[in-house]
Design a protein around this motif. Structure first.
Motif, mmCIF file in Angstrom:
data_model
loop_
_atom_site.group_PDB
_atom_site.id
_atom_site.type_symbol
_atom_site.label_atom_id
_atom_site.label_comp_id
_atom_site.label_asym_id
_atom_site.label_seq_id
_atom_site.Cartn_x
_atom_site.Cartn_y
_atom_site.Cartn_z
ATOM 1 N N ILE A 128 -4.626 19.712 -13.626
ATOM 2 C CA ILE A 128 -4.889 19.939 -15.052
ATOM 3 C C ILE A 128 -6.332 20.375 -15.275
ATOM 4 N N GLY A 129 -7.249 19.811 -14.494
ATOM 5 C CA GLY A 129 -8.664 20.141 -14.650
ATOM 6 C C GLY A 129 -9.079 21.450 -14.009
ATOM 7 N N GLY A 130 -8.136 22.147 -13.350
ATOM 8 C CA GLY A 130 -8.457 23.435 -12.748
ATOM 9 C C GLY A 130 -9.087 23.354 -11.383
ATOM 10 N N ALA A 131 -9.149 22.144 -10.792
ATOM 11 C CA ALA A 131 -9.741 21.985 -9.463
ATOM 12 C C ALA A 131 -8.728 22.237 -8.357
ATOM 13 N N ALA A 132 -7.452 22.391 -8.719
ATOM 14 C CA ALA A 132 -6.401 22.701 -7.750
ATOM 15 C C ALA A 132 -5.447 23.701 -8.390
ATOM 16 N N ALA A 133 -4.918 24.606 -7.563
ATOM 17 C CA ALA A 133 -4.028 25.647 -8.087
ATOM 18 C C ALA A 133 -2.582 25.159 -8.186
ATOM 19 N N THR A 134 -2.202 24.231 -7.311
ATOM 20 C CA THR A 134 -0.850 23.669 -7.303
ATOM 21 C C THR A 134 -0.941 22.156 -7.124
ATOM 22 N N PHE A 135 0.189 21.478 -7.375
ATOM 23 C CA PHE A 135 0.207 20.032 -7.168
ATOM 24 C C PHE A 135 0.312 19.744 -5.674
ATOM 25 N N THR A 136 -0.775 19.292 -5.117
ATOM 26 C CA THR A 136 -0.816 18.869 -3.714
ATOM 27 C C THR A 136 -1.632 17.590 -3.631
ATOM 28 N N ILE A 137 -1.392 16.826 -2.581
ATOM 29 C CA ILE A 137 -2.138 15.584 -2.361
ATOM 30 C C ILE A 137 -2.917 15.736 -1.054
ATOM 31 N N PRO A 138 -4.142 16.253 -1.124
ATOM 32 C CA PRO A 138 -4.923 16.457 0.102
ATOM 33 C C PRO A 138 -5.322 15.140 0.748
ATOM 34 N N TRP A 139 -5.724 15.241 2.000
ATOM 35 C CA TRP A 139 -6.045 14.036 2.766
ATOM 36 C C TRP A 139 -7.187 13.251 2.139
ATOM 37 N N TRP A 140 -8.166 13.948 1.548
ATOM 38 C CA TRP A 140 -9.315 13.232 1.013
ATOM 39 C C TRP A 140 -8.947 12.403 -0.215
ATOM 40 N N VAL A 141 -7.937 12.849 -0.989
ATOM 41 C CA VAL A 141 -7.458 12.049 -2.124
ATOM 42 C C VAL A 141 -6.802 10.770 -1.620
ATOM 43 N N ILE A 142 -6.015 10.891 -0.548
ATOM 44 C CA ILE A 142 -5.374 9.713 0.057
ATOM 45 C C ILE A 142 -6.428 8.711 0.510
ATOM 46 N N VAL A 143 -7.465 9.206 1.185
ATOM 47 C CA VAL A 143 -8.511 8.321 1.710
ATOM 48 C C VAL A 143 -9.283 7.650 0.585
ATOM 49 N N VAL A 144 -9.695 8.440 -0.413
ATOM 50 C CA VAL A 144 -10.498 7.892 -1.518
ATOM 51 C C VAL A 144 -9.715 6.824 -2.287
ATOM 52 N N GLY B 52 0.814 -1.213 0.000
ATOM 53 C CA GLY B 52 0.000 0.000 0.000
ATOM 54 C C GLY B 52 0.846 1.261 0.000
ATOM 55 N N LEU B 53 1.979 1.223 0.738
ATOM 56 C CA LEU B 53 2.862 2.377 0.844
ATOM 57 C C LEU B 53 3.457 2.758 -0.506
ATOM 58 N N ASN B 54 3.699 1.778 -1.369
ATOM 59 C CA ASN B 54 4.284 2.071 -2.681
ATOM 60 C C ASN B 54 3.229 2.056 -3.776
ATOM 61 N N ASP B 55 2.538 0.936 -3.914
ATOM 62 C CA ASP B 55 1.593 0.792 -5.023
ATOM 63 C C ASP B 55 0.374 1.688 -4.865
ATOM 64 N N GLY B 56 -0.126 1.801 -3.647
ATOM 65 C CA GLY B 56 -1.328 2.599 -3.435
ATOM 66 C C GLY B 56 -1.126 4.068 -3.729
ATOM 67 N N GLN B 57 0.106 4.533 -3.578
ATOM 68 C CA GLN B 57 0.367 5.962 -3.766
ATOM 69 C C GLN B 57 0.430 6.394 -5.229
ATOM 70 N N LYS B 58 0.713 5.461 -6.119
ATOM 71 C CA LYS B 58 0.954 5.842 -7.515
ATOM 72 C C LYS B 58 -0.270 6.504 -8.141
#
Length: 327
Positions: free
Chosen positions: A205-221, A188-194
């Motif tokens: 790219i879709g304009g839903a974020a201003a910078t490249f960040t990985i918010p907590w909800w993306v990690i959970v989903v 999970g630590l390696n494969d899940g993150q990709k």
């Protein structure tokens, strides 16, 4: 809903579908040894894999950052080309699972992104710094996984070779369960993150974020999506590497899982997106060969390796063609 937002939703949905396939087809590699050796029942092994995969996927973002912004130039991708790349991964992963081939979804993902980016920006769209890590991961997964498993197996034989079979088996059964949990966490630590990295890039790219960040909800989903895929199992792959390629005893299962877990853990700390499939399969072969090389059915392993080799060109070309069509 605007056209761009519809395209974003579709792209994100295909990423989650690819993450589901990743969990469905990669989880068997994690639990193949404990199921094949009879240490855990298939149901218990899947529950363990779901829990530990999820915990691992929520425990870091180094690999996600490498995949999300270090493999291809984000501006060479579009929402449509990302969708095309994910569909190629889903198709290849599903085909391989039905054929019982443990192919790397990590390499399928990287090749798919490369094909889509090449369609939009040529070779300059590929970032060499990230691909250096990919090459390092390829060497680590195959060479290190197999050699460390062989070494652990040989040491185990020299130390416990004269022990009474009953107590020794019970000890290695317990050690094998612990090693399987460690391996599932690191998977999970390696494969899940990709796919988290691709998800975050798509938001940018879709304009839903201003910078490249990985918010907590993306990690959970993404973690829960992979867990859902894991719960589906992948019994044909388990039969291929757990029974057809070799027949392991619990001490060999412990050696394979410990070696694969350590290799993946080390790579994850440096943000190296290696193939967990290659690592685990190589470790199983190394552990089996530590007793005698004839314990490995080399014809089956060769078939697996051939599937590994063609994964890159198949997914690259499929993603490239699909990206050109949708553009």
């Amino acid at each position: 809903m605007s056209v761009i937002s519809i395209a974003l939703v579709v792209a994100l949905a295909t990423i989650l579908a690819a993450e589901f396939v990743n969990g469905w087809t990669d989880a068997p590699n994690v639990i193949a040894t404990v199921v094949a050796t009879g240490v855990m029942s298939p149901r218990a092994a899947i529950v363990m894999a779901v829990i530990m995969n999820t915990a691992g996927a929520m425990s870091g973002t180094a690999v996600a950052a490498t995949v999300g912004k270090g493999i291809v130039e984000p501006n060479a991708l579009t929402l449509h080309s990302i969708t095309a790349a994910m569909l190629s991964i889903i198709a290849w992963g599903t085909f391989a699972a039905r054929a019982g081939l443990p192919v790397s979804k990590s390499h399928a993902l990287l090749a798919g992104l490369a094909g889509a980016a090449y369609a939009g920006g040529g070779w300059s769209a590929l970032q060499w710094s990230g691909w250096e890590k990919v090459i390092i991961g390829m060497v680590m997964s195959i060479v290190l996984g197999g050699l460390v498993a062989y070494a652990i197996g040989a040491i185990t034989v020299s130390i416990a070779g004269g022990a009474k079979p009953g107590p020794a088996k019970r000890t290695f059964d317990r050690l094998s369960v612990a090693a399987a949990c460690f391996l599932a966490f690191n998977h999970g630590l390696n494969d899940g993150q990709k796919f988290m990295g691709v998800f975050a890039t798509t938001l940018l790219i879709g304009g839903a974020a201003a910078t490249f960040t990985i918010p907590w909800w993306v990690i959970v989903v993404c973690a829960l999506t992979m867990a859902a895929g894991t719960s589906a199992g992948g019994w044909r792959i388990i039969r291929t590497i757990g029974w057809r390629m070799t027949r392991l005893q619990s001490w060999q299962g412990f050696a394979a899982q410990a070696a694969a877990g350590m290799t993946i853990f080390g790579a994850s700390g440096f943000g190296v997106p290696l193939s967990t499939t290659h690592t685990i399969t190589s470790a199983i072969a190394g552990a089996a060969a530590s007793r005698r090389t004839s314990d490995v059915r080399w014809a089956v392993l060769l078939r697996i390796v051939l599937a590994w080799i063609i994964t890159f060109p198949v997914c690259f070309v499929a993603a490239y063609v699909a990206a050109r069509l949708v553009s």
